[in-house]
Design an enzyme around this catalytic site. Structure first.
Site, PDB file in Angstrom:
ATOM      1  CG  HIS A 165      55.045  38.940  32.732  1.00  0.00           C
ATOM      2  ND1 HIS A 165      54.015  39.448  31.962  1.00  0.00           N
ATOM      3  CD2 HIS A 165      56.184  39.114  32.017  1.00  0.00           C
ATOM      4  CE1 HIS A 165      54.513  39.880  30.817  1.00  0.00           C
ATOM      5  NE2 HIS A 165      55.815  39.700  30.833  1.00  0.00           N
ATOM      6  CB  SER A 208      42.584  46.162  62.090  1.00  0.00           C
ATOM      7  OG  SER A 208      41.481  45.301  62.279  1.00  0.00           O
TER       8      SER A 208
END
Length: 487
Positions: A196, A321
């Protein structure tokens, strides 16, 4: 936005034609091996092989009929004639592709075009085999008693079987082998688990990689065991034309001989005009399942990189990038994700569509099956990206160790479980073990000293107390190392 110039070059008029699909353009070099099996040209070559082998069986018979011609008036083919016929598909290349397209432009029927293509070679046989050959006279033997789907279903099955065995399985096995090797290498490297998204019982990196190797391996076994079915039984699966023309022939026996021993497929005795495609749905279900496991591996790897568990090796000269020079992006895993999703969408559609047909036949399966190559193409592209991504990462040992040191609270589980065991053995002071550990550790920052202090307050026997004191997040991995060796 400025309007397009009327004088701009039309990309649609460039020759040779530009690719519309990225599989045939940007990614062509990565998926080109599939062209040998799943392209339009490969399908037409396989159709020729099926037609030719059917002719040879009808002319030369088989062991079950004493190797006698099945059709009266047809003489057995000589070795040279058989070689000539089998050479038709094997020499089908660039010129043949152009010629076949020209025929289909007239027939508007792909299988009929293949039949006429073979007819032309029979007409020309005497120039190579001499005047005694009867091949030109035997053009009625081409496509004898066949519906197009007799040829298509066998051709598709053989193309798909070869693509799976020669391309897809080796690529998938290479991924699994790499995971197994890395699982063995890092089987003892402790790592914090997250359930979780929160700190949980530690594991080892090798064990987590072994989980994916095991899951993928199970699906590979399913694919290896897959049957590939085929039929040759006429226009509606009744052998109607066969029996009407030659009622004394055991057409069931001939059909079995051809499908099983000549085509090397599993014989389907009960069909409509089409082979029912259930085996394709089974195969595509298994591959889609494997795709989704691989997708899980890609997303987990991406998140491990984001978390710092894995470090990336930059590719020299590559750009992450266009504006942020420092970026090293996990693009291999992202590409794998997207292409696995595309592959699943194709395979899922194929499986759903191909298992239905209106009454004895409609044409939906025909246009749908033309996308089988795309389904495998995106799968292969994804496997290449996923394996390339895995090869470009390595464990960040310092980050892994720091995560463990920051989460001593994960030792609450073994402590409360040891308290339960002691309580069941009659030891006093073990009331409410879960609640007591929860009160100490849930939502708190816990260190080594706090864990040792808590253990000292519990009425454990000396052996249990010492065993628990020796635990650390790094050592609390159970038998994870041993589990890596399961296959």
């Amino acid at each position: 936005m400025a309007s397009r110039s009327l004088l701009a070059m039309k990309l649609s008029e460039i020759e040779p034609a530009l690719a519309l699909s990225p599989l045939d353009g940007r990614y062509q070099s990565q998926i080109s091996p599939l062209t040998e099996y799943l392209s339009e040209a490969a399908l037409n070559r396989e159709r020729m092989r099926v037609e030719v082998e059917w002719m040879i069986l009808l002319a030369n018979g088989f062991d079950g009929n004493g190797n006698q011609p099945i059709i009266e008036g047809v003489n057995r083919f000589s070795d040279a004639e058989q070689a000539y016929l089998r050479d038709i598909p094997e020499t089908f290349g660039k010129d043949g592709i152009v010629e076949l397209k020209g025929i289909e432009d007239v027939t508007h029927h792909d299988v009929k075009a293949v039949e006429y293509y073979i007819d032309r070679r029979l007409d020309a046989a005497a120039s190579q085999l001499g005047p005694d050959t009867e091949l030109a006279r035997l053009k009625p033997l081409v496509h004898f008693a066949c519906t197009s789907e007799d040829i298509n279903n066998l051709s598709y099955a053989r193309c798909i079987k070869d693509a799976v065995q020669h391309i897809w399985l080796p690529a998938t096995q290479e991924l699994v082998d790499y995971l197994k090797a890395k699982a063995e290498e890092f089987k003892a490297l402790p790592m914090l688990s997250l359930t979780h998204g929160q700190p949980a019982t530690p594991t080892t990196l090798g064990k987590e990689l072994a989980v994916f190797a095991y899951r993928l391996g199970r699906q590979i076994k399913h694919v290896k065991a897959q049957e590939y079915l085929g039929k040759i039984n006429g226009a509606t699966g009744t052998f109607g034309a066969h029996v009407a023309a030659l009622p004394d022939v055991d057409w069931l026996q001939v059909s079995q001989e051809f499908v099983i021993n000549r085509m090397h497929l599993t014989w389907n005795p009960l069909t409509t005009q089409i082979e029912s495609h259930d085996w394709q749905a089974e195969l595509y279900g298994s591959i889609s399942h494997l795709n989704r496991i691989a997708h899980n591996l890609a997303t987990d790897s991406w998140m491990y990189i984001s978390r710092g568990v894995f470090a990336q090796t930059p590719v020299k000269g590559a750009t992450g990038s266009s504006t942020m020079p420092h970026k090293v992006n996990p693009i291999r895993f992202e590409n794998a994700e997207a292409n696995l999703e595309l592959s699943c969408s194709f395979f899922d559609t194929l499986a759903a569509t191909l298992t239905e047909t209106r009454w004895q036949r409609d044409l939906t399966d025909s246009t749908t099956q033309r996308n089988i190559g795309s389904a495998f193409g995106y799968a292969l592209l994804a496997l290449n990206n996923l394996l390339g991504g895995l090869r470009s990462i390595h464990p960040n040992f310092a980050a892994i160790a720091q995560e463990l040191q920051n989460n001593w609270e994960v030792l609450g589980e073994p402590i409360q479980t040891a308290m339960r065991a002691a309580a069941l053995n009659g030891r006093s002071g073990m009331d409410n073990p879960y609640e007591r550990v929860k009160e100490l550790m849930r939502g708190h920052t816990i260190d080594h000293a706090a864990v040792e202090s808590f253990i000292s307050t519990i009425n454990f026997d000396e052996e249990t107390s010492q065993r628990l004191r020796q635990l650390s997040p790094e050592s609390y991995v159970g038998i994870a190392e041993r589990l890596v060796n399961f296959d």
